[in-house]
Design a protein around this motif. Structure first.
Motif, PDB file in Angstrom:
ATOM      1  N   THR A 274       0.650  -1.291  -0.013  1.00  0.00           N
ATOM      2  CA  THR A 274      -0.053  -0.075   0.133  1.00  0.00           C
ATOM      3  C   THR A 274       0.754   1.188  -0.030  1.00  0.00           C
ATOM      4  O   THR A 274       0.685   2.141  -0.815  1.00  0.00           O
ATOM      5  N   SER A 275       1.883   1.326   0.960  1.00  0.00           N
ATOM      6  CA  SER A 275       2.779   2.660   0.939  1.00  0.00           C
ATOM      7  C   SER A 275       4.083   1.709   0.596  1.00  0.00           C
ATOM      8  O   SER A 275       4.222   0.763   0.153  1.00  0.00           O
ATOM      9  N   ALA A 276       5.101   2.614   1.049  1.00  0.00           N
ATOM     10  CA  ALA A 276       6.518   2.262   0.600  1.00  0.00           C
ATOM     11  C   ALA A 276       7.589   2.462   1.727  1.00  0.00           C
ATOM     12  O   ALA A 276       7.401   3.650   2.086  1.00  0.00           O
ATOM     13  N   GLN A 277       8.471   1.377   1.876  1.00  0.00           N
ATOM     14  CA  GLN A 277       9.510   1.492   3.317  1.00  0.00           C
ATOM     15  C   GLN A 277      10.580   1.185   2.615  1.00  0.00           C
ATOM     16  O   GLN A 277      10.804  -0.046   2.243  1.00  0.00           O
ATOM     17  N   LEU A 278      11.823   1.812   2.950  1.00  0.00           N
ATOM     18  CA  LEU A 278      13.221   1.223   2.672  1.00  0.00           C
ATOM     19  C   LEU A 278      13.876   1.213   3.956  1.00  0.00           C
ATOM     20  O   LEU A 278      13.925   2.314   4.720  1.00  0.00           O
ATOM     21  N   ALA A 279      14.469   0.198   4.348  1.00  0.00           N
ATOM     22  CA  ALA A 279      14.904   0.005   5.790  1.00  0.00           C
ATOM     23  C   ALA A 279      16.337  -0.854   5.810  1.00  0.00           C
ATOM     24  O   ALA A 279      16.441  -1.623   4.956  1.00  0.00           O
ATOM     25  N   ILE A 280      17.078  -0.330   6.771  1.00  0.00           N
ATOM     26  CA  ILE A 280      18.367  -1.117   7.112  1.00  0.00           C
ATOM     27  C   ILE A 280      18.187  -1.169   8.613  1.00  0.00           C
ATOM     28  O   ILE A 280      17.851  -0.458   9.352  1.00  0.00           O
ATOM     29  N   VAL A 281      19.157  -2.336   9.051  1.00  0.00           N
ATOM     30  CA  VAL A 281      19.368  -2.553  10.397  1.00  0.00           C
ATOM     31  C   VAL A 281      20.482  -1.890  11.217  1.00  0.00           C
ATOM     32  O   VAL A 281      21.628  -2.009  10.371  1.00  0.00           O
ATOM     33  N   VAL A 282      20.263  -1.183  12.440  1.00  0.00           N
ATOM     34  CA  VAL A 282      21.455  -0.595  13.055  1.00  0.00           C
ATOM     35  C   VAL A 282      21.643  -0.892  14.440  1.00  0.00           C
ATOM     36  O   VAL A 282      20.598  -1.237  14.997  1.00  0.00           O
ATOM     37  N   LYS A 283      22.541  -0.821  15.026  1.00  0.00           N
ATOM     38  CA  LYS A 283      22.771  -0.993  16.566  1.00  0.00           C
ATOM     39  C   LYS A 283      22.275  -0.055  17.300  1.00  0.00           C
ATOM     40  O   LYS A 283      21.639  -0.256  18.394  1.00  0.00           O
ATOM     41  N   ASN A 284      22.430   1.245  17.104  1.00  0.00           N
ATOM     42  CA  ASN A 284      21.891   2.184  17.835  1.00  0.00           C
ATOM     43  C   ASN A 284      21.310   3.427  17.153  1.00  0.00           C
ATOM     44  O   ASN A 284      21.605   3.517  15.731  1.00  0.00           O
ATOM     45  N   ILE A 285      20.823   4.306  17.969  1.00  0.00           N
ATOM     46  CA  ILE A 285      20.266   5.627  17.326  1.00  0.00           C
ATOM     47  C   ILE A 285      21.544   6.502  17.131  1.00  0.00           C
ATOM     48  O   ILE A 285      22.361   6.839  17.774  1.00  0.00           O
ATOM     49  N   SER A 286      21.562   6.988  15.762  1.00  0.00           N
ATOM     50  CA  SER A 286      22.742   7.840  15.617  1.00  0.00           C
ATOM     51  C   SER A 286      22.268   9.119  14.699  1.00  0.00           C
ATOM     52  O   SER A 286      21.257   8.791  13.831  1.00  0.00           O
ATOM     53  N   ASP A 287      23.126  10.183  14.476  1.00  0.00           N
ATOM     54  CA  ASP A 287      22.669  11.267  13.657  1.00  0.00           C
ATOM     55  C   ASP A 287      23.214  10.741  12.265  1.00  0.00           C
ATOM     56  O   ASP A 287      24.339  10.982  12.132  1.00  0.00           O
ATOM     57  N   LEU A 288      22.206  10.572  11.229  1.00  0.00           N
ATOM     58  CA  LEU A 288      22.488  10.133   9.951  1.00  0.00           C
ATOM     59  C   LEU A 288      22.931  11.169   8.920  1.00  0.00           C
ATOM     60  O   LEU A 288      23.083  11.233   7.811  1.00  0.00           O
ATOM     61  N   GLY A 289      22.268  12.618   9.855  1.00  0.00           N
ATOM     62  CA  GLY A 289      22.332  13.661   8.735  1.00  0.00           C
ATOM     63  C   GLY A 289      21.267  13.792   7.584  1.00  0.00           C
ATOM     64  O   GLY A 289      21.419  14.327   6.746  1.00  0.00           O
ATOM     65  N   CYS A 290      20.038  12.968   7.989  1.00  0.00           N
ATOM     66  CA  CYS A 290      19.336  13.065   7.321  1.00  0.00           C
ATOM     67  C   CYS A 290      17.552  13.015   7.838  1.00  0.00           C
ATOM     68  O   CYS A 290      17.560  12.154   8.696  1.00  0.00           O
ATOM     69  N   SER A 291      17.098  14.165   7.804  1.00  0.00           N
ATOM     70  CA  SER A 291      15.865  14.125   8.771  1.00  0.00           C
ATOM     71  C   SER A 291      14.592  13.434   8.164  1.00  0.00           C
ATOM     72  O   SER A 291      13.425  13.458   8.897  1.00  0.00           O
ATOM     73  N   THR A 292      14.772  12.933   7.227  1.00  0.00           N
ATOM     74  CA  THR A 292      13.588  12.111   6.588  1.00  0.00           C
ATOM     75  C   THR A 292      13.709  10.660   6.696  1.00  0.00           C
ATOM     76  O   THR A 292      12.760   9.800   6.256  1.00  0.00           O
ATOM     77  N   VAL A 293      14.624   9.955   7.613  1.00  0.00           N
ATOM     78  CA  VAL A 293      14.582   8.570   8.011  1.00  0.00           C
ATOM     79  C   VAL A 293      14.199   8.757   9.595  1.00  0.00           C
ATOM     80  O   VAL A 293      14.498   9.710  10.035  1.00  0.00           O
ATOM     81  N   GLU A 294      13.668   7.557   9.961  1.00  0.00           N
ATOM     82  CA  GLU A 294      13.415   7.364  11.371  1.00  0.00           C
ATOM     83  C   GLU A 294      13.964   6.123  11.866  1.00  0.00           C
ATOM     84  O   GLU A 294      14.249   5.227  11.187  1.00  0.00           O
ATOM     85  N   HIS A 295      14.411   6.089  12.979  1.00  0.00           N
ATOM     86  CA  HIS A 295      14.834   5.095  13.956  1.00  0.00           C
ATOM     87  C   HIS A 295      13.795   4.230  14.612  1.00  0.00           C
ATOM     88  O   HIS A 295      13.293   4.892  15.701  1.00  0.00           O
ATOM     89  N   LEU A 296      13.183   3.012  14.015  1.00  0.00           N
ATOM     90  CA  LEU A 296      12.170   2.500  14.865  1.00  0.00           C
ATOM     91  C   LEU A 296      12.728   1.412  15.501  1.00  0.00           C
ATOM     92  O   LEU A 296      13.518   0.480  15.025  1.00  0.00           O
ATOM     93  N   PRO A 297      12.113   0.986  16.877  1.00  0.00           N
ATOM     94  CA  PRO A 297      12.482  -0.279  17.397  1.00  0.00           C
ATOM     95  C   PRO A 297      12.433  -1.577  16.613  1.00  0.00           C
ATOM     96  O   PRO A 297      11.228  -1.836  15.967  1.00  0.00           O
ATOM     97  N   TYR A 298      13.361  -2.436  16.609  1.00  0.00           N
ATOM     98  CA  TYR A 298      13.388  -3.710  15.960  1.00  0.00           C
ATOM     99  C   TYR A 298      13.363  -4.635  16.974  1.00  0.00           C
ATOM    100  O   TYR A 298      12.525  -4.784  17.694  1.00  0.00           O
ATOM    101  N   PHE A 299      14.362  -5.550  16.806  1.00  0.00           N
ATOM    102  CA  PHE A 299      14.294  -6.795  17.880  1.00  0.00           C
ATOM    103  C   PHE A 299      15.546  -6.836  18.545  1.00  0.00           C
ATOM    104  O   PHE A 299      16.894  -6.238  17.848  1.00  0.00           O
ATOM    105  N   HIS A 300      15.880  -7.467  19.697  1.00  0.00           N
ATOM    106  CA  HIS A 300      17.081  -7.384  20.384  1.00  0.00           C
ATOM    107  C   HIS A 300      17.839  -6.176  20.399  1.00  0.00           C
ATOM    108  O   HIS A 300      19.025  -5.933  20.362  1.00  0.00           O
ATOM    109  N   ASN A 301      16.948  -5.184  20.843  1.00  0.00           N
ATOM    110  CA  ASN A 301      17.479  -3.756  21.191  1.00  0.00           C
ATOM    111  C   ASN A 301      18.197  -3.082  19.900  1.00  0.00           C
ATOM    112  O   ASN A 301      19.268  -2.389  20.150  1.00  0.00           O
ATOM    113  N   THR A 302      17.933  -3.717  18.675  1.00  0.00           N
ATOM    114  CA  THR A 302      18.380  -2.805  17.710  1.00  0.00           C
ATOM    115  C   THR A 302      17.569  -2.163  17.021  1.00  0.00           C
ATOM    116  O   THR A 302      16.294  -1.927  17.572  1.00  0.00           O
TER     117      THR A 302
END
Length: 459
Positions: A274-302
């Motif tokens: 219905t909509s569209a998402q592009l996602a990658i997994v990271v270990k922590n919240i960090s400033d990626l210099g990109c205000s149009t992405v979000e860090h959403l809780p995943y699994f195992h504290n990633t």
């Protein structure tokens, strides 16, 4: 020979319910069912509102589970549930009833008098001025229209009496879990809680003091546990699934679809339905210099770094319906499948470059709520149907690329994009656009749907 042990996975989606029985030993799907919910109902907010009928969704859940083989269901030892995030449904005691026969629950029914409609993630009643008037959340995540807390704050201002009718609130998948386990108060996962706004993922708690400062009824909020945790069990046997089977906290459909799809830390997952998402997994919240992405809780504290666009398969589906309607007005009804077939064939034949420039923001974007779709540079050379369709497909991927540029993927050492969702898998024109904009191979794995991911998550 040891007894088989299966897991039931459920995905309570925006347009359909999907269920599957997963064998954790072979990692195969043993049985599956799906059903369109046809649950949309008119909203008193007109096109700005987006509501669904919860009893119809409950009925679709029953339909799917009841059509799975009984000899398979009796081996189910765990149940995992996920669904459409952000939305909110309110209820009070007596919101469901169990229909039993010979001590076995044959189906559940939702009782409309004791619940609200589901206000979905597509609801845009919360205008930018209203959202700007709200207190700032203590969270790295913003709160947008269609998010549970924003919808409830809008009701608090415009329909306070309605809120007083209810005792509990949750996503629709939280409601399903509460119903299956006969929970007194709802319990949700950190994934769903984060999708409502006003939730701090690092402290794993609601912004209770901030919400109380504006008289928000915090007693409505569900208790929060980590994704993958169990919150209850079936009180009675259900369609052959044994009594006492543990049920996990409801999770996000995006996270579960990615869990079922991801094969390597060097994969990015692109989901277009219905909509569209592009996602990658990271270990922590960090400033990626990109205000149009979000860090959403995943699994195992990633965390998932996600570019989540409101514009995906829904934009292409609207274009298809528009063409159908035009042809109908000329007296030539054409089946939707034929329109799709022709558009994809023409789009694949269309030349690479088109001077036509399309902004695909038919539904706006969370970071651009007032944006609209637009077309520029129309001339005699680019008005063929195949070129127009190709330009729309290109624009959807370009829009995602604007939100999450390929440089961000390169910095994360992403080696390929794994495709997911019917909107992408059935459309080679879109697939070609992905490889063009991201300069990465696009591959489809056997992974896939969120129902399977929900089963894997409670392993």
């Amino acid at each position: 020979m040891s007894e088989k042990q299966y897991i039931l996975g459920m995905d309570i989606g925006t347009t359909s319910v999907k269920v599957c029985v997963y064998d954790p030993v072979t990692t195969e799907i043993v049985a599956k069912q799906n059903k369109d919910t046809a649950a949309n109902i008119p909203s008193d907010q007109g096109i700005e509102g987006n509501k669904q009928d919860v009893p119809k969704i409950v009925s679709a859940v029953h339909y799917c589970v009841s059509r799975l083989p009984r000899d398979v269901l009796r081996h189910v030892t765990k149940i995992g549930v996920c669904g459409q995030m952000h939305g909110v449904v309110l209820w009070k005691s007596g919101a469901w009833e169990k229909i039993e026969k010979d001590g076995v629950v044959v189906r559940f029914e939702g009782i409309r008098e004791n619940m609200s409609a589901l206000y979905t993630w597509q609801d845009v009643r919360c205008k930018p001025e209203f959202l700007d008037s709200l207190p700032k959340p203590d969270s790295h995540l913003k709160c947008y229209s269609g998010y549970g807390c924003a919808t409830l704050l809008w009701m608090l201002k415009h329909k306070p009496e309605k809120l007083k009718n209810f005792s509990y609130a949750g996503t629709v998948q939280d409601f399903i879990v509460a119903m299956l386990c006969d929970l007194e108060t709802p319990i949700t996962s950190d994934q769903n809680a984060a999708s409502w706004g006003y939730f701090n993922t690092e402290k794993n708690e609601w912004n209770v003091d901030i919400l109380k400062s504006v008289d928000f009824p915090v007693d409505l909020l569900p208790k929060v546990v980590k994704s993958g945790d169990f919150v209850g069990q079936l009180k009675e046997s259900w369609s052959g699934i044994p009594e006492g089977t543990p049920v996990g906290a409801a999770m996000g459909d995006l996270q579960c679809s990615i869990l079922a799809t991801l094969e390597s830390e060097y994969d990015a997952v692109l989901n277009i339905s219905t909509s569209a998402q592009l996602a990658i997994v990271v270990k922590n919240i960090s400033d990626l210099g990109c205000s149009t992405v979000e860090h959403l809780p995943y699994f195992h504290n990633t965390y998932l770094v996600v570019a989540a666009s409101l514009n995906g398969g829904n934009v292409l589906a609207t274009f298809v319906k528009m063409l159908q309607q035009w042809m109908l007005e000329f007296g030539f009804p054409i089946p939707q499948s034929k329109v799709w077939e022709k558009l994809i064939a023409l789009g694949m034949q269309a030349p690479e470059a088109s001077t036509m420039k399309i902004s695909p923001h038919l539904l706006g974007e969370r970071h651009l709520p007032t944006a609209k779709a637009a077309v520029e540079n129309i001339d005699l050379s680019n008005i063929q149907l195949g070129l127009v369709f190709r330009s729309i497909c290109d624009s959807l991927i370009e829009n995602l690329h604007d939100m999450m540029p390929k440089e961000l993927c390169r910095n994360a050492k992403i080696k390929r994009i794994v495709g997911n969702g019917s909107g992408l898998s059935r459309n080679p024109v879109l697939q070609r656009a992905v490889e063009h904009y991201y300069s990465l191979p696009l591959e489809f794995t056997k992974g896939g749907d969120a129902a399977k991911g929900a089963a894997i998550a409670v392993l």
